[in-house]
Motif scaffolding. Structure first.
Motif, short mmCIF file in Angstrom:
data_model
loop_
_atom_site.label_atom_id
_atom_site.label_comp_id
_atom_site.label_asym_id
_atom_site.label_seq_id
_atom_site.Cartn_x
_atom_site.Cartn_y
_atom_site.Cartn_z
N LEU A 180 0.82 -1.21 0.00
CA LEU A 180 0.00 0.00 0.00
C LEU A 180 0.86 1.27 0.00
O LEU A 180 0.43 2.32 -0.50
CB LEU A 180 -0.92 0.00 1.23
N ALA A 181 2.05 1.16 0.55
CA ALA A 181 2.94 2.33 0.56
C ALA A 181 3.52 2.60 -0.82
O ALA A 181 3.72 3.75 -1.21
CB ALA A 181 4.06 2.11 1.57
N GLY A 182 3.81 1.55 -1.55
CA GLY A 182 4.51 1.71 -2.81
C GLY A 182 3.62 2.04 -3.99
O GLY A 182 3.93 2.96 -4.78
N THR A 183 2.53 1.32 -4.13
CA THR A 183 1.72 1.42 -5.35
C THR A 183 1.24 2.84 -5.65
O THR A 183 1.36 3.30 -6.78
CB THR A 183 0.53 0.45 -5.28
N PRO A 184 0.68 3.59 -4.68
CA PRO A 184 0.15 4.91 -5.02
C PRO A 184 1.09 6.09 -4.75
O PRO A 184 0.68 7.24 -4.92
CB PRO A 184 -1.07 5.01 -4.09
N ASN A 185 2.33 5.82 -4.35
CA ASN A 185 3.15 6.91 -3.83
C ASN A 185 4.51 7.03 -4.51
O ASN A 185 5.55 7.08 -3.85
CB ASN A 185 3.35 6.73 -2.31
N ILE A 186 4.52 7.08 -5.81
CA ILE A 186 5.75 7.24 -6.56
C ILE A 186 6.00 8.73 -6.79
O ILE A 186 5.28 9.38 -7.54
CB ILE A 186 5.69 6.49 -7.91
N ALA A 187 7.02 9.27 -6.15
CA ALA A 187 7.32 10.70 -6.24
C ALA A 187 8.27 10.98 -7.40
O ALA A 187 9.16 10.18 -7.71
CB ALA A 187 7.96 11.18 -4.93
N LEU A 188 8.10 12.11 -8.05
CA LEU A 188 8.88 12.47 -9.23
C LEU A 188 10.08 13.35 -8.88
O LEU A 188 10.02 14.19 -7.98
CB LEU A 188 8.00 13.19 -10.25
N ARG A 189 11.14 13.16 -9.62
CA ARG A 189 12.38 13.91 -9.41
C ARG A 189 12.21 15.39 -9.77
O ARG A 189 13.06 16.23 -9.42
CB ARG A 189 13.48 13.29 -10.28
N GLN A 190 11.13 15.74 -10.41
CA GLN A 190 10.87 17.13 -10.76
C GLN A 190 10.95 18.03 -9.54
O GLN A 190 11.27 19.22 -9.64
CB GLN A 190 9.48 17.25 -11.40
N THR A 191 10.69 17.46 -8.36
CA THR A 191 10.78 18.22 -7.11
C THR A 191 12.13 18.92 -6.97
O THR A 191 12.21 20.02 -6.41
CB THR A 191 10.56 17.28 -5.91
N ARG A 192 13.19 18.30 -7.47
CA ARG A 192 14.55 18.83 -7.30
C ARG A 192 15.17 19.29 -8.62
O ARG A 192 16.39 19.30 -8.76
CB ARG A 192 15.42 17.75 -6.65
N SER A 193 14.33 19.63 -9.58
CA SER A 193 14.82 20.05 -10.89
C SER A 193 14.36 21.48 -11.20
O SER A 193 13.26 21.87 -10.82
CB SER A 193 14.31 19.11 -11.98
#
Length: 323
Positions: free
Chosen positions: A285-298
Motif C-alpha cells: 500500500l505504501a509503494g503502489t500509489p506513492n511514486i514521487a517524481l524527481r521534478q521536485t529537485r529540478s
C-alpha cells in the motif's frame, strides 16, 4: 517478482562507513549461482541464466533488471532461486534458526522485508546503533527548531490544528492532538526543511532521519516506549539505506523519497504490532500509489523540496494504518 537481497546488520546510515552489499551466492553455475528452472517460462529462465553467466558474481538484481556494480566477497551460505512471476527470488535468512518461521511467506521483496521487520528486537541492536539513533533524534529536533518559522511549516501547522483525532498525535508548535499522519507531516517538514539533518550517500542519496517523525507519531498512538521507538528508527534506516545501496532511482526520474514510503510504512507497522502478513500489505500500500517524481529537485525549486519526504512519511504511516 522483485529481487530479494541480504539485509545487513543494523547500523547502516548511523554514522560509520557503509558495509558493501554482498550479492546472493550459491554453488551452481554462473560464478557460483544455483538456478532452478521454471519449465513454464524457459525463455525468461534462459535470459536470466545468460545474464548470470555474463556478469557472474559482480551484479545486483533490481526489479527484474541486472545492474553490474562491484565484485564483493562471496557468501557461500546464501542461494538464489532465479525465476519470474509465479515463483520468487530467495536467500537464506539472516535470522537465527529459533526465530525463523516454520511456514515462510512467498519470498517476494515485500515479504522478506516484512519477515525481517517482524523479527527484529531491541536486543538485536548493538550499543553503538542505539547511541547513534539517540543522536539522530536530538539532531533532528534541533533542525526542527531552526525551521520553526518557515512558511511551509506554518501552513502545515494550520492544517493540522484544524483536525482532532482520538487517538491522536502531537506536533511541534501545536496545542492539540491531530491525526497521526498529519502530525508526521508537520514534524517531517520541520526536521527536513533546512536540509541540515543527516545524509546517507550511496547510489541514491537520502536523509534517513526523515523517517523519525512518522515513527514518533505512530509510537504515540500505539503507546510505545523508548526501546520500541529506537528499534523502529533503526529498522527504517536499515530499509531506506539498503534501497539506496541497491539502485539509483533519480536517474529514472523518480525522487529518492519514494524509498521513504516503504521504510516509514515498515517502521510504523512494527510499532503498531502488525504481523509479517500485515506488514507485507503495508509495504504494498505504501509503494503502489506513492511514486514521487524527481521534478521536485529540478529547475526552479519550490518549498515542496523540503516537504517531499514529510509527505512520503505521511503516506507510509497511512499505509500501515490501512494494513
Amino acid at each position: 517478482g522483485p529481487t530479494i537481497y541480504p539485509l545487513p546488520p543494523c547500523g547502516r546510515g548511523l554514522g560509520w562507513p557503509a558495509i558493501p552489499p554482498s550479492p546472493l551466492v550459491g554453488e551452481g553455475r554462473g560464478g557460483g549461482y544455483q538456478l532452478h528452472q521454471d519449465k513454464k517460462d524457459e525463455t525468461q529462465f534462459q535470459s536470466a541464466l545468460d545474464q548470470l553467466t555474463k556478469f557472474r558474481d559482480g551484479f545486483w538484481l533490481v526489479g527484474m533488471r541486472f545492474l553490474s556494480l562491484k565484485k564483493y566477497s562471496s557468501r557461500p551460505r546464501n542461494r538464489v532461486i532465479c525465476t519470474s512471476n509465479k515463483t520468487s527470488f530467495e536467500a537464506d535468512s539472516y535470522l537465527p534458526p529459533s526465530r525463523r518461521r516454520r511456514n515462510p511467506l512467498p519470498m517476494t521483496l515485500a515479504t522478506r522485508l516484512a519477515e525481517y521487520a517482524a523479527s527484529l528486537r531491541f536486543s538485536d541492536l548493538d550499543e553503538q546503533t542505539v547511541h547513534e539513533v539517540r543522536r539522530r533524534m536530538v539532531d533532528s529536533l534541533a533542525c526542527a527548531m531552526g525551521a520553526y518559522q518557515a512558511g511551509a511549516a506554518q501552513v502545515a501547522r494550520r492544517i493540522a490544528s484544524r483536525v482532532s483525532a482520538e487517538p491522536g498525535a502531537g506536533f511541534l508548535g501545536g496545542s492539540n492532538s491531530t491525526s497521526p499522519d498529519l502530525a508526521a507531516f508537520v514534524n517531517g517538514i520541520l526536521f527536513r526543511y533546512l536540509d541540515y539533518n543527516d545524509t546517507y550517500l550511496s547510489l541514491e542519496p537520502a536523509h534517513p532521519s526523515d523517517n523519525i517523525p512518522a515513527v514518533l507519531a505512530a509510537a504515540e498512538i500505539a503507546e510505545r516506549g523508548g526501546e520500541e521507538i529506537i528499534t523502529a528508527v533503526a529498522l527504517a534506516y536499515e530499509i531506506q539505506c539498503r534501497f539506496c545501496d541497491a539502485a539509483s532511482i533519480r536517474t529514472r526520474g523518480w525522487d529518492h523519497v519514494t524509498y521513504g514510503a516503504f521504510s516509514t510504512a515498515v517502521a510504523v507497522a512494527k510499532l503498531l504490532g502488525l504481523n509479517a502478513e500485515q506488514i507485507t500489505q503495508a509495504i504494498n500500500l505504501a509503494g503502489t500509489p506513492n511514486i514521487a517524481l524527481r521534478q521536485t529537485r529540478s529547475g526552479e525549486l519550490s518549498e515542496w523540496k523540503g516537504c517531499a519526504f514529510a509527505n512520503a512519511g505521511r503516506n507510509g504511516l497511512f499505509a500501515a494504518l490501512l494494513a
